[in-house]
Design a protein around this motif. Structure first.
Motif, PDB file in Angstrom:
ATOM      1  N   SER A  80      35.609  35.622  50.790  1.00  0.00           N
ATOM      2  CA  SER A  80      35.922  35.714  49.374  1.00  0.00           C
ATOM      3  C   SER A  80      35.669  34.360  48.730  1.00  0.00           C
ATOM      4  N   SER A  81      35.504  34.379  47.439  1.00  0.00           N
ATOM      5  CA  SER A  81      35.421  33.131  46.705  1.00  0.00           C
ATOM      6  C   SER A  81      36.839  32.613  46.495  1.00  0.00           C
ATOM      7  N   THR A  82      36.969  31.355  46.149  1.00  0.00           N
ATOM      8  CA  THR A  82      38.285  30.788  45.872  1.00  0.00           C
ATOM      9  C   THR A  82      38.959  31.582  44.758  1.00  0.00           C
ATOM     10  N   GLY A  83      40.200  31.930  44.986  1.00  0.00           N
ATOM     11  CA  GLY A  83      40.918  32.723  44.001  1.00  0.00           C
ATOM     12  C   GLY A  83      41.192  34.130  44.479  1.00  0.00           C
ATOM     13  N   GLY A  84      40.370  34.595  45.397  1.00  0.00           N
ATOM     14  CA  GLY A  84      40.634  35.899  46.002  1.00  0.00           C
ATOM     15  C   GLY A  84      40.503  37.079  45.063  1.00  0.00           C
ATOM     16  N   TYR A  85      39.468  37.039  44.224  1.00  0.00           N
ATOM     17  CA  TYR A  85      39.275  38.155  43.304  1.00  0.00           C
ATOM     18  C   TYR A  85      38.299  39.202  43.819  1.00  0.00           C
ATOM     19  N   GLY A  86      37.700  38.925  44.935  1.00  0.00           N
ATOM     20  CA  GLY A  86      36.787  39.912  45.491  1.00  0.00           C
ATOM     21  C   GLY A  86      36.506  39.576  46.925  1.00  0.00           C
ATOM     22  N   LEU A 137      45.852  43.258  43.251  1.00  0.00           N
ATOM     23  CA  LEU A 137      46.072  44.483  44.024  1.00  0.00           C
ATOM     24  C   LEU A 137      44.757  45.224  44.225  1.00  0.00           C
ATOM     25  N   PHE A 138      44.612  45.812  45.388  1.00  0.00           N
ATOM     26  CA  PHE A 138      43.360  46.476  45.757  1.00  0.00           C
ATOM     27  C   PHE A 138      43.656  47.776  46.511  1.00  0.00           C
ATOM     28  N   TRP A 139      42.742  48.717  46.361  1.00  0.00           N
ATOM     29  CA  TRP A 139      42.679  49.867  47.247  1.00  0.00           C
ATOM     30  C   TRP A 139      41.276  49.911  47.853  1.00  0.00           C
ATOM     31  N   TYR A 140      41.254  50.027  49.185  1.00  0.00           N
ATOM     32  CA  TYR A 140      39.999  50.157  49.911  1.00  0.00           C
ATOM     33  C   TYR A 140      39.969  51.510  50.606  1.00  0.00           C
ATOM     34  N   VAL A 141      38.761  51.980  50.861  1.00  0.00           N
ATOM     35  CA  VAL A 141      38.575  53.231  51.583  1.00  0.00           C
ATOM     36  C   VAL A 141      37.599  53.002  52.733  1.00  0.00           C
ATOM     37  N   GLN A 142      37.874  53.668  53.834  1.00  0.00           N
ATOM     38  CA  GLN A 142      36.968  53.596  54.979  1.00  0.00           C
ATOM     39  C   GLN A 142      36.638  55.019  55.397  1.00  0.00           C
ATOM     40  N   TYR A 143      35.427  55.452  55.073  1.00  0.00           N
ATOM     41  CA  TYR A 143      34.984  56.778  55.495  1.00  0.00           C
ATOM     42  C   TYR A 143      34.627  56.716  56.971  1.00  0.00           C
ATOM     43  N   PRO A 144      34.699  57.850  57.658  1.00  0.00           N
ATOM     44  CA  PRO A 144      34.427  57.853  59.103  1.00  0.00           C
ATOM     45  C   PRO A 144      33.103  57.190  59.434  1.00  0.00           C
ATOM     46  N   GLN A 174      35.177  49.952  51.865  1.00  0.00           N
ATOM     47  CA  GLN A 174      34.621  49.901  50.507  1.00  0.00           C
ATOM     48  C   GLN A 174      35.757  49.748  49.514  1.00  0.00           C
ATOM     49  N   LEU A 175      35.489  49.003  48.463  1.00  0.00           N
ATOM     50  CA  LEU A 175      36.475  48.827  47.419  1.00  0.00           C
ATOM     51  C   LEU A 175      36.512  50.054  46.519  1.00  0.00           C
ATOM     52  N   LEU A 176      37.700  50.621  46.344  1.00  0.00           N
ATOM     53  CA  LEU A 176      37.885  51.757  45.430  1.00  0.00           C
ATOM     54  C   LEU A 176      38.205  51.266  44.033  1.00  0.00           C
ATOM     55  N   LEU A 177      39.156  50.351  43.961  1.00  0.00           N
ATOM     56  CA  LEU A 177      39.547  49.806  42.676  1.00  0.00           C
ATOM     57  C   LEU A 177      40.397  48.561  42.897  1.00  0.00           C
ATOM     58  N   LYS A 178      40.590  47.811  41.813  1.00  0.00           N
ATOM     59  CA  LYS A 178      41.373  46.592  41.904  1.00  0.00           C
ATOM     60  C   LYS A 178      42.081  46.337  40.575  1.00  0.00           C
ATOM     61  N   TYR A 179      43.170  45.618  40.678  1.00  0.00           N
ATOM     62  CA  TYR A 179      43.921  45.242  39.484  1.00  0.00           C
ATOM     63  C   TYR A 179      44.193  43.747  39.540  1.00  0.00           C
ATOM     64  N   PHE A 180      43.842  43.063  38.441  1.00  0.00           N
ATOM     65  CA  PHE A 180      44.154  41.647  38.324  1.00  0.00           C
ATOM     66  C   PHE A 180      45.139  41.419  37.186  1.00  0.00           C
ATOM     67  N   LEU A 232      46.964  50.734  34.307  1.00  0.00           N
ATOM     68  CA  LEU A 232      46.300  51.923  34.842  1.00  0.00           C
ATOM     69  C   LEU A 232      44.834  51.576  35.058  1.00  0.00           C
ATOM     70  N   VAL A 233      44.449  51.588  36.314  1.00  0.00           N
ATOM     71  CA  VAL A 233      43.108  51.142  36.683  1.00  0.00           C
ATOM     72  C   VAL A 233      42.301  52.330  37.172  1.00  0.00           C
ATOM     73  N   LYS A 234      41.099  52.434  36.683  1.00  0.00           N
ATOM     74  CA  LYS A 234      40.213  53.512  37.153  1.00  0.00           C
ATOM     75  C   LYS A 234      39.168  52.918  38.096  1.00  0.00           C
TER      76      LYS A 234
END
Lengths: 112, 116
Positions: A94-100, B33-40, B45-51, B56-58
């Protein structure tokens, strides 16, 4: 674009043998680097992270060690593998900050 | 120290059913905050994230999640699941701040099985 390479994809090693898993990142500089282990039913456990060359932090006491000899290279090692070291090992950056975060394709390690 | 708890370890649904996967975190400061998914057989893979901003995040594939700060929760939802949503889902959190090492802490994961 940034890419992350992790190898090997699968590995079968006898108990007591050494281990070296390598992870390299391309297309970025000074990334934060991470090693995770995924064990069945236990999710993803953070093992080590590094914010710079030679800087390693361990999250859990264990039979493994990590090193970062170059800016974009992260190595997971063991001098003597145990059966309990079996699992799926993931490298990430990740890059610094942890946004991705970007994850490698993982290494399936089976210790026999 | 941060921790993440996913209450549902294994969920079985029929196609078209609605989905909600629970995620609670423990940390006193500001988080990403993050949600990841791992298919078989596939990568995480990243599903969504909130900073910040709208709680409400889509995300991709019709998924959404709502951050409720007072409950330290970030539950994942989908109104109508498909067989192709069969996968393992991980909630993850990192702490925000100038000393942030970016450590991403994962929950135990929830295995979703969708029956056709």
């Amino acid at each position: 674009s940034q890419t992350i390479h992790q190898w090997p994809a699968t590995l079968v090693q006898p108990v007591g043998s050494p281990l070296s898993l390598e992870c390299t990142v391309e297309g970025t500089s000074n990334p934060n680097l991470y090693w995770y282990r995924q064990a069945a039913g236990r999710g993803l456990q953070l093992l080590f992270y590094s914010v710079g060359i030679g800087q390693i932090s361990s999250e859990v006491p264990q039979n493994l060690s990590a090193s970062r000899p170059q800016d974009r290279q992260f190595i997971l090692s063991s001098k003597k593998l145990l059966l309990s070291d079996s699992g799926f090992y993931l490298c990430a950056w990740s890059s610094t900050g942890g946004y991705g975060y970007t994850f490698g394709s993982g290494t399936r390690l089976t210790v026999v | 120290a941060q921790s993440v708890s996913q209450h549902n370890h294994h969920v079985i649904l029929s196609e078209a059913a609605s989905l909600e996967l629970g995620c609670n975190y423990s940390y006193g400061g500001t988080v990403n905050l993050f949600w990841y998914v791992q298919y078989p057989g596939q990568h995480l893979q990243l599903l969504l994230k909130y900073f910040s901003g709208d709680p409400l995040v889509k995300g991709i594939k019709g998924f959404e999640a709502e951050f409720i700060k007072s409950k330290f929760s970030f539950n994942l939802r989908k109104p109508s699941v498909q067989w192709s949503d069969t996968a393992e889902y991980f909630c993850a959190v990192n702490a925000r701040g100038s000393s942030n090492t970016g450590k991403l802490i994962f929950g135990q994961g929830t295995t979703l099985q969708v029956k056709p």
